[in-house]
Design an enzyme around this catalytic site. Structure first.
Site, PDB file in Angstrom:
ATOM      1  N   GLU A 162     -10.356   0.775   9.023  1.00  0.00           N
ATOM      2  CA  GLU A 162      -9.802   1.532   7.909  1.00  0.00           C
ATOM      3  C   GLU A 162      -8.434   2.119   8.251  1.00  0.00           C
ATOM      4  O   GLU A 162      -7.545   2.199   7.406  1.00  0.00           O
ATOM      5  CB  GLU A 162     -10.758   2.660   7.513  1.00  0.00           C
ATOM      6  CG  GLU A 162     -12.080   2.192   6.928  1.00  0.00           C
ATOM      7  CD  GLU A 162     -11.913   1.593   5.542  1.00  0.00           C
ATOM      8  OE1 GLU A 162     -12.323   2.215   4.560  1.00  0.00           O
ATOM      9  OE2 GLU A 162     -11.363   0.472   5.455  1.00  0.00           O
ATOM     10  N   THR A 211      -4.070   1.505  -1.165  1.00  0.00           N
ATOM     11  CA  THR A 211      -4.520   2.828  -0.728  1.00  0.00           C
ATOM     12  C   THR A 211      -3.347   3.686  -0.281  1.00  0.00           C
ATOM     13  O   THR A 211      -3.283   4.887  -0.569  1.00  0.00           O
ATOM     14  CB  THR A 211      -5.543   2.689   0.414  1.00  0.00           C
ATOM     15  OG1 THR A 211      -6.651   1.906  -0.040  1.00  0.00           O
ATOM     16  CG2 THR A 211      -6.045   4.053   0.860  1.00  0.00           C
TER      17      THR A 211
END
Length: 311
Positions: A132, A185
Site C-alpha cells: 500500500e 489515491t
C-alpha cells in the site's frame, strides 16, 4: 517444515475502506468481487512476478505491490526461498475498492500458507501495508486488514499497529457502483485538508463510536445514523460525478447509509437485506444511466473469512 503443497490459487477480495466516518481506520471485506492469484514456491531465491492478466501493471518486483509485500515477509522469514506470483486482476486499479490491497494481501497470505503459517494474520497486515505504501505513498491498513482478517476491521493504532476485527451483522449487504473513471489515491489525498476543527473532530468521533457499537449490537438504525462523514467526503465528493444524486437515491430506496469507497470513485451503500441492496442498485443504476459514463455495480454480502483458497 514447509507444506507439501508448493502451489496455491487464492481469491483475494475487494474491500471498502473508510466507511464514511473511519478514514484510514475502518474497512470491510466483500464476497463477490476480487482477484485471483497463483503463488508457488521455487528453489531459486527471490520474488518474481511471472504473469499479470486483466490490468497493465508493472511486472518488476520492486514496482509491483504484491512483489514488495512478499519481499517484506521474506526479509523476516529465516530461510531463503523463491516465490513466483501470477496475478489475475478483476478489481480495476484506481477503482476505490482495494485493488492494490487485494494483490498485497493475497500474495502474503498465500506465501504464509505455503510456508505453514509462520506469521499471524495480524503480522501479515504489516507486510501487506508495504504494498500500500508503494501504491499510494502511505502505509495504510484499512483495506489490507479486512482482506486478511475478513469482515469489518478497525485500526485502533498505527504506531504500534493494533488491528481489531469487529462483529459482522449477518443481514448487512453492500452495493457498490464503480464509475469507469480513475481517481488515484494520491490525488484524492491531495484534496484533503490537513487540519480539522474541534467541532468536526467531535462529530466524527461520535459517528465512529456509534458505528462500532451498532455493528456489535446489530442495531441497524444506529449503523445508519453513524455512516456520516463531515471531514473527508465534502472534499472528495467533488471528484466523483453524480455523487450527491447517487447518495440521495440510495437513501431514498432504503440504504442505511452511503459514502465514498476508499479514495473513490466507487460509491458504497450499506443495506439491511439483499432485497433492499438490489433495490438500491436499481436506483443508482438509473442515476448513472443518464451520465454517458460506463460503470459496474457490485452487490455483495460481507465476507467474514477474507482470502479464500480456490485450489
Amino acid at each position: 517444515m514447509q507444506s507439501q503443497t508448493k502451489r496455491i490459487k487464492v481469491f483475494a477480495p475487494a474491500t471498502v475502506a473508510n466507511l464514511s466516518c473511519g478514514f484510514d481506520v475502518l474497512g470491510c471485506c466483500l464476497d463477490t468481487v476480487g482477484d485471483e492469484m497463483i503463488i508457488s514456491l521455487s528453489s531459486e531465491p527471490g520474488v518474481r512476478i511471472t504473469k499479470i492478466e486483466g490490468a497493465d501493471l508493472p511486472i518488476e518486483t520492486d514496482k509491483n505491490v504484491a512483489g514488495v509485500a512478499v519481499k517484506a515477509l521474506l526479509e523476516i522469514y529465516e530461510k531463503e526461498i523463491g516465490v513466483n506470483i501470477e496475478i489475475y486482476k478483476n478489481i480495476k486499479a484506481g477503482s476505490g475498492i482495494g485493488s492494490s490491497a487485494a494483490s498485497s494481501a493475497g500474495a502474503v497470505w498465500a506465501v504464509n500458507h505455503l510456508l505453514d503459517n509462520p506469521f499471524s494474520p495480524h503480522k501479515l497486515v504489516e507486510f501487506a501495508m508495504e504494498g500500500e505504501k508503494l501504491a499510494s505513498g502511505n502505509a495504510h491498513a484499512d483495506n489490507v486488514a479486512p482482506a486478511l482478517l475478513g469482515g469489518f476491521t478497525l485500526v485502533r493504532s498505527y504506531d504500534p499497529l493494533d488491528v481489531i476485527k469487529l462483529h459482522t451483522p449477518k443481514d448487512l449487504v453492500m452495493t457498490v457502483i464503480h464509475p469507469q473513471i480513475e481517481v488515484k489515491t494520491s490525488d484524492a489525498r491531495s484534496v484533503i485538508k490537513q487540519k480539522v476543527t474541534l467541532k468536526q473532530a467531535i462529530h466524527q468521533w461520535g459517528n465512529l463510536g456509534g458505528l462500532v457499537s451498532g455493528l456489535f449490537t446489530e442495531d441497524y438504525d444506529l449503523i445508519g445514523r453513524s455512516l456520516e462523514d463531515v471531514i473527508i467526503e465534502p472534499m472528495r465528493s467533488i471528484l466523483i460525478p453524480e455523487f450527491n444524486n447517487v447518495k440521495n437515491a440510495a437513501i431514498q430506496n432504503g440504504a442505511l447509509g452511503c459514502g465514498i469507497s476508499g479514495s473513490g470513485p466507487s460509491i458504497f451503500a450499506l443495506s439491511k437485506g439483499m432485497d433492499t441492496a438490489k433495490k438500491v442498485a436499481d436506483a443508482i443504476r438509473e442515476v448513472y444511466a443518464t451520465t454517458g459514463l460506463d460503470f459496474d455495480i457490485h452487490i455483495s454480502k460481507i465476507n467474514s473469512a477474507g482470502i479464500k483458497i480456490l485450489e
